[in-house]
Motif scaffolding. Structure first.
Motif, PDB file in Angstrom:
ATOM      1  N   LEU A  60       8.209 -11.896  28.952  1.00  0.00           N
ATOM      2  CA  LEU A  60       6.753 -11.936  28.826  1.00  0.00           C
ATOM      3  C   LEU A  60       6.417 -11.991  27.354  1.00  0.00           C
ATOM      4  O   LEU A  60       6.800 -11.123  26.593  1.00  0.00           O
ATOM      5  N   ALA A  98       3.652 -11.658  24.752  1.00  0.00           N
ATOM      6  CA  ALA A  98       2.290 -11.235  24.443  1.00  0.00           C
ATOM      7  C   ALA A  98       1.896 -11.916  23.142  1.00  0.00           C
ATOM      8  O   ALA A  98       1.939 -11.335  22.071  1.00  0.00           O
ATOM      9  N   TRP A  99       1.495 -13.153  23.284  1.00  0.00           N
ATOM     10  CA  TRP A  99       1.351 -14.016  22.117  1.00  0.00           C
ATOM     11  C   TRP A  99       0.188 -14.968  22.351  1.00  0.00           C
ATOM     12  O   TRP A  99       0.120 -15.601  23.387  1.00  0.00           O
ATOM     13  N   THR A 103       8.129 -10.378  22.181  1.00  0.00           N
ATOM     14  CA  THR A 103       8.737 -10.596  23.479  1.00  0.00           C
ATOM     15  C   THR A 103       9.076  -9.288  24.168  1.00  0.00           C
ATOM     16  O   THR A 103       9.651  -8.397  23.557  1.00  0.00           O
ATOM     17  N   THR A 104       8.707  -9.166  25.401  1.00  0.00           N
ATOM     18  CA  THR A 104       9.095  -8.043  26.234  1.00  0.00           C
ATOM     19  C   THR A 104       9.927  -8.583  27.388  1.00  0.00           C
ATOM     20  O   THR A 104       9.485  -9.489  28.098  1.00  0.00           O
ATOM     21  N   LEU A 159       2.380 -16.887  37.008  1.00  0.00           N
ATOM     22  CA  LEU A 159       1.548 -15.712  36.748  1.00  0.00           C
ATOM     23  C   LEU A 159       0.368 -15.644  37.713  1.00  0.00           C
ATOM     24  O   LEU A 159      -0.203 -16.666  38.096  1.00  0.00           O
ATOM     25  N   GLY A 185      -3.223 -12.373  35.467  1.00  0.00           N
ATOM     26  CA  GLY A 185      -2.185 -12.281  34.450  1.00  0.00           C
ATOM     27  C   GLY A 185      -1.392 -10.997  34.466  1.00  0.00           C
ATOM     28  O   GLY A 185      -0.570 -10.767  33.580  1.00  0.00           O
ATOM     29  N   ASN A 186      -1.566 -10.156  35.478  1.00  0.00           N
ATOM     30  CA  ASN A 186      -0.916  -8.854  35.498  1.00  0.00           C
ATOM     31  C   ASN A 186       0.380  -8.812  36.296  1.00  0.00           C
ATOM     32  O   ASN A 186       1.083  -7.793  36.297  1.00  0.00           O
ATOM     33  N   LEU A 190       3.581  -6.535  35.700  1.00  0.00           N
ATOM     34  CA  LEU A 190       3.939  -6.561  34.281  1.00  0.00           C
ATOM     35  C   LEU A 190       3.514  -5.299  33.554  1.00  0.00           C
ATOM     36  O   LEU A 190       3.555  -5.249  32.336  1.00  0.00           O
ATOM     37  N   GLN A 239      -3.289 -15.019  27.214  1.00  0.00           N
ATOM     38  CA  GLN A 239      -2.427 -14.805  26.067  1.00  0.00           C
ATOM     39  C   GLN A 239      -0.974 -14.522  26.478  1.00  0.00           C
ATOM     40  O   GLN A 239      -0.178 -14.076  25.658  1.00  0.00           O
ATOM     41  N   ARG A 240      -0.654 -14.757  27.716  1.00  0.00           N
ATOM     42  CA  ARG A 240       0.691 -14.473  28.192  1.00  0.00           C
ATOM     43  C   ARG A 240       1.405 -15.733  28.647  1.00  0.00           C
ATOM     44  O   ARG A 240       0.792 -16.637  29.227  1.00  0.00           O
ATOM     45  N   VAL A 250       5.230 -16.688  30.560  1.00  0.00           N
ATOM     46  CA  VAL A 250       6.442 -16.201  31.189  1.00  0.00           C
ATOM     47  C   VAL A 250       7.378 -17.389  31.383  1.00  0.00           C
ATOM     48  O   VAL A 250       6.931 -18.495  31.702  1.00  0.00           O
TER      49      VAL A 250
END
Length: 298
Positions: free
Chosen positions: A42, A44-45, A58-59, A72, A76-77, A93, A289-290, A292
């Motif tokens: 994921l 977050a960018w 990055t996660t 997604l 977006g969750n 997420l 903003q995500r 995957v």
């Protein structure tokens, strides 16, 4: 339609007509022809073309199995994905536990969320007694059911009851009401376009992007001449419908690109901007903003 499971399995193994190294590899990845690492990253960018490009934060979201077809949820969750080409999962997420929506089936691929986020539409062959078809699966678990008697590339529509699909060798896109299995709108395509795949509706519902011949195309939902946007594939819309994100590059050296699109006409507005190297990326999705994506073994 396939007359037997053997014919269907053979079709999955059969190489597509050569259109260059990139589309052949991408199609193989999408159908599970190459192994995929059990990792979903994921990012977050903020997915804009920053000058200069900012590094991605990055996660890693871990799980067991091989992941393909990440998509997604509308908010977006959560991310839905297919594991091992045979089961459908949803991964929150926020650190929650993954939920298996569909246990082991013969084949599963191409999931898409309905617009209301309540269900996932996916192509499946449940067992050896049934042909592959399109199924509706509740996003929180429960009984899934067949909604369309086909296994065509598709995307879900604006009201959670329609899909746009690409019939084989028909040179058109079709908007279908899955409640009645009836075609309510057609979008003609030139005969020169073959192997149309992965149609994706723009958020403003005016445009559809699709892949063909190793290139990204855009056509108006109202019809008209499709526009070749760029080389590459696996395109996804920005949330504002004014840009496309896509993968391009030789095998093992793929990168994520962004290209501005007029949200009314579908015309490209500038040259592609290379955002980030994603070597081995086999599939991805963008929401706000995500981003995957899954990585293929080379």
């Amino acid at each position: 339609r396939f007359g037997s499971v053997a014919e269907f399995a053979a079709a999955l193994e059969r190489p597509v007509a050569p259109t260059g190294r990139f589309p052949t590899r991408r199609m193989a990845a999408l159908f599970g022809g190459i192994a995929v690492l059990g990792v979903i990253a994921l990012l977050a960018w903020l997915l804009r073309p920053p000058p200069p490009a900012r590094p991605m934060v990055t996660t890693q979201v871990t799980f067991s199995g091989k992941a393909t077809w990440p998509v997604l949820s509308p908010d977006g969750n959560s991310v839905a994905y297919v594991s091992g080409n045979r089961s459908l999962w949803v991964q929150p997420l926020n650190g929650g536990e993954p939920l298996m929506l569909v246990p082991l089936v013969r084949f599963a691929w191409g999931p898409r969320w309905t617009t209301d986020g309540r269900a996932i539409v996916v192509l499946m062959m449940p067992d050896s007694t049934e042909l592959a078809a399109t199924y509706l699966v509740p996003a929180t678990g429960g009984q899934w059911r067949k909604v369309l008697e086909d296994q065509l590339f598709f995307d879900t529509g604006p009201d959670s009851t329609t899909v746009v699909r690409a019939p084989r060798q028909k040179h058109r896109l079709e908007v279908v009401d899955w409640r009645t299995d009836s075609v309510i709108h057609t979008i003609p395509l030139p005969d020169s376009l073959k192997d149309v795949w992965q149609p994706v509706w723009s958020p403003n519902r005016r445009l559809i992007t699709f892949g063909s011949g190793g290139a990204v195309w855009v056509v108006s939902v109202a019809g008209g001449e499709p526009k070749r946007i760029t080389s590459g594939g696996n395109a996804r819309w920005a949330s504002t419908s004014d840009a496309l994100y896509y993968l391009d590059g030789p095998g093992g050296a793929e990168a994520l690109f962004r290209i501005a699109i007029d949200p009314r006409t579908g015309k490209r507005q500038d040259a592609p901007a290379r955002l980030q190297s994603l070597p081995g990326a086999a599939g991805f999705d963008v929401r706000g903003q995500r981003l995957v994506y899954t990585i293929a073994k080379t």
